[in-house]
Design a protein around this motif. Structure first.
Motif, PDB file in Angstrom:
ATOM      1  N   VAL A   1       0.853  -1.317  -0.345  1.00 33.58           N
ATOM      2  CA  VAL A   1       0.216   0.113  -0.325  1.00 33.58           C
ATOM      3  C   VAL A   1       0.853   1.255   0.331  1.00 33.58           C
ATOM      4  O   VAL A   1       0.741   2.075  -0.502  1.00 33.58           O
ATOM      5  CB  VAL A   1      -0.623  -0.040   1.275  1.00 33.58           C
ATOM      6  N   ASN A   2       1.864   0.890   0.605  1.00 31.12           N
ATOM      7  CA  ASN A   2       3.016   2.955   0.797  1.00 31.12           C
ATOM      8  C   ASN A   2       3.411   2.346  -0.558  1.00 31.12           C
ATOM      9  O   ASN A   2       3.803   3.351  -0.820  1.00 31.12           O
ATOM     10  CB  ASN A   2       3.879   2.358   1.995  1.00 31.12           C
TER      11      ASN A   2
ATOM     12  N   VAL B   1      -6.238   4.679  -4.857  1.00 32.69           N
ATOM     13  CA  VAL B   1      -5.743   4.302  -3.240  1.00 32.69           C
ATOM     14  C   VAL B   1      -7.259   3.131  -2.470  1.00 32.69           C
ATOM     15  O   VAL B   1      -6.948   2.441  -1.888  1.00 32.69           O
ATOM     16  CB  VAL B   1      -5.375   5.327  -1.905  1.00 32.69           C
ATOM     17  N   LEU B   2      -8.213   3.395  -3.285  1.00 29.00           N
ATOM     18  CA  LEU B   2      -9.559   3.312  -2.511  1.00 29.00           C
ATOM     19  C   LEU B   2      -9.515   2.086  -3.356  1.00 29.00           C
ATOM     20  O   LEU B   2      -9.819   0.862  -2.697  1.00 29.00           O
ATOM     21  CB  LEU B   2     -10.558   3.889  -2.717  1.00 29.00           C
ATOM     22  N   LEU B   3      -9.440   1.598  -4.320  1.00 24.28           N
ATOM     23  CA  LEU B   3      -9.190   0.097  -5.455  1.00 24.28           C
ATOM     24  C   LEU B   3      -8.198  -0.164  -4.407  1.00 24.28           C
ATOM     25  O   LEU B   3      -8.730  -1.703  -4.117  1.00 24.28           O
ATOM     26  CB  LEU B   3      -9.039  -0.025  -6.412  1.00 24.28           C
ATOM     27  N   ALA B   4      -7.323   0.229  -3.968  1.00 28.79           N
ATOM     28  CA  ALA B   4      -5.850  -0.406  -3.460  1.00 28.79           C
ATOM     29  C   ALA B   4      -6.193  -0.687  -2.444  1.00 28.79           C
ATOM     30  O   ALA B   4      -6.405  -1.514  -1.509  1.00 28.79           O
ATOM     31  CB  ALA B   4      -4.798  -0.010  -3.695  1.00 28.79           C
TER      32      ALA B   4
ATOM     33  N   SER C   1     -12.224   2.378  12.309  1.00 31.89           N
ATOM     34  CA  SER C   1     -10.940   2.689  11.914  1.00 31.89           C
ATOM     35  C   SER C   1      -9.964   2.489  10.543  1.00 31.89           C
ATOM     36  O   SER C   1      -9.237   3.195  10.699  1.00 31.89           O
ATOM     37  CB  SER C   1     -10.316   1.107  12.530  1.00 31.89           C
ATOM     38  N   PRO C   2     -10.511   1.584   9.818  1.00 29.37           N
ATOM     39  CA  PRO C   2      -9.827   2.121   8.143  1.00 29.37           C
ATOM     40  C   PRO C   2     -10.354   3.228   7.382  1.00 29.37           C
ATOM     41  O   PRO C   2      -9.232   3.905   7.396  1.00 29.37           O
ATOM     42  CB  PRO C   2     -11.296   0.911   7.544  1.00 29.37           C
TER      43      PRO C   2
ATOM     44  N   SER D   1      -7.915   5.385   5.958  1.00 30.89           N
ATOM     45  CA  SER D   1      -7.694   6.037   5.281  1.00 30.89           C
ATOM     46  C   SER D   1      -7.496   7.286   4.838  1.00 30.89           C
ATOM     47  O   SER D   1      -6.763   8.023   3.926  1.00 30.89           O
ATOM     48  CB  SER D   1      -8.734   5.597   4.126  1.00 30.89           C
ATOM     49  N   GLU D   2      -8.481   8.138   5.626  1.00 27.13           N
ATOM     50  CA  GLU D   2      -7.946   9.808   5.620  1.00 27.13           C
ATOM     51  C   GLU D   2      -6.621  10.003   5.907  1.00 27.13           C
ATOM     52  O   GLU D   2      -6.341  11.024   5.432  1.00 27.13           O
ATOM     53  CB  GLU D   2      -9.167  10.260   6.395  1.00 27.13           C
TER      54      GLU D   2
END
Length: 126
Positions: free
Chosen positions: A5-6, A27-30, A77-78, A82-83
């Protein structure tokens, strides 16, 4: 998993031709892919435990259901994570965040009120 992800976030930050919307989409798809992968790994792991006879099939289903319920009961939490990642990515790209824009808007509003007050005071002078 967080390393991938990073890496995706860094690649997105480097790709200057992409729009912010397109980067957010990627990013959202990942993130969705990571959730699906985690669910599949969890199902596989519990399946192997059942095959080996280490837990009963009924207990395996119960465990999977409990894990799914925990994931559903903690949606904050996610989202918060994510934000935070999105804010960090925007900061690296030197793009103002919503908070930055709101802060500037408040400052502009405050300064506008001061200027208007000074204009009124100047008009009242003889």
């Amino acid at each position: 998993m967080s390393e991938s992800v990073n890496l995706i976030e860094e690649q997105l930050a480097l790709d200057e031709g992409s729009s912010v919307l397109e980067m957010a989409r990627k990013v959202l798809l990942a993130s969705i892919g990571a959730v699906v992968l985690a669910q599949e790994e969890m199902d596989t792991f519990v399946g192997k435990l059942v095959e080996r006879g280490e837990i009963a099939e009924k207990d395996g289903r119960k465990l999977l259901n409990e894990l799914r319920e925990r994931r559903k009961s903690a949606p904050e939490s996610p989202r918060v994570e994510s934000e935070g990642r999105m804010d960090a990515m925007l900061k690296r790209m030197n793009i103002p965040t919503k908070t930055d824009i709101e802060t500037l808007s408040q400052k502009i509003h405050h300064l506008t009120e001061k200027v208007e007050g000074l204009l009124v005071a100047a008009e009242d002078r003889p």
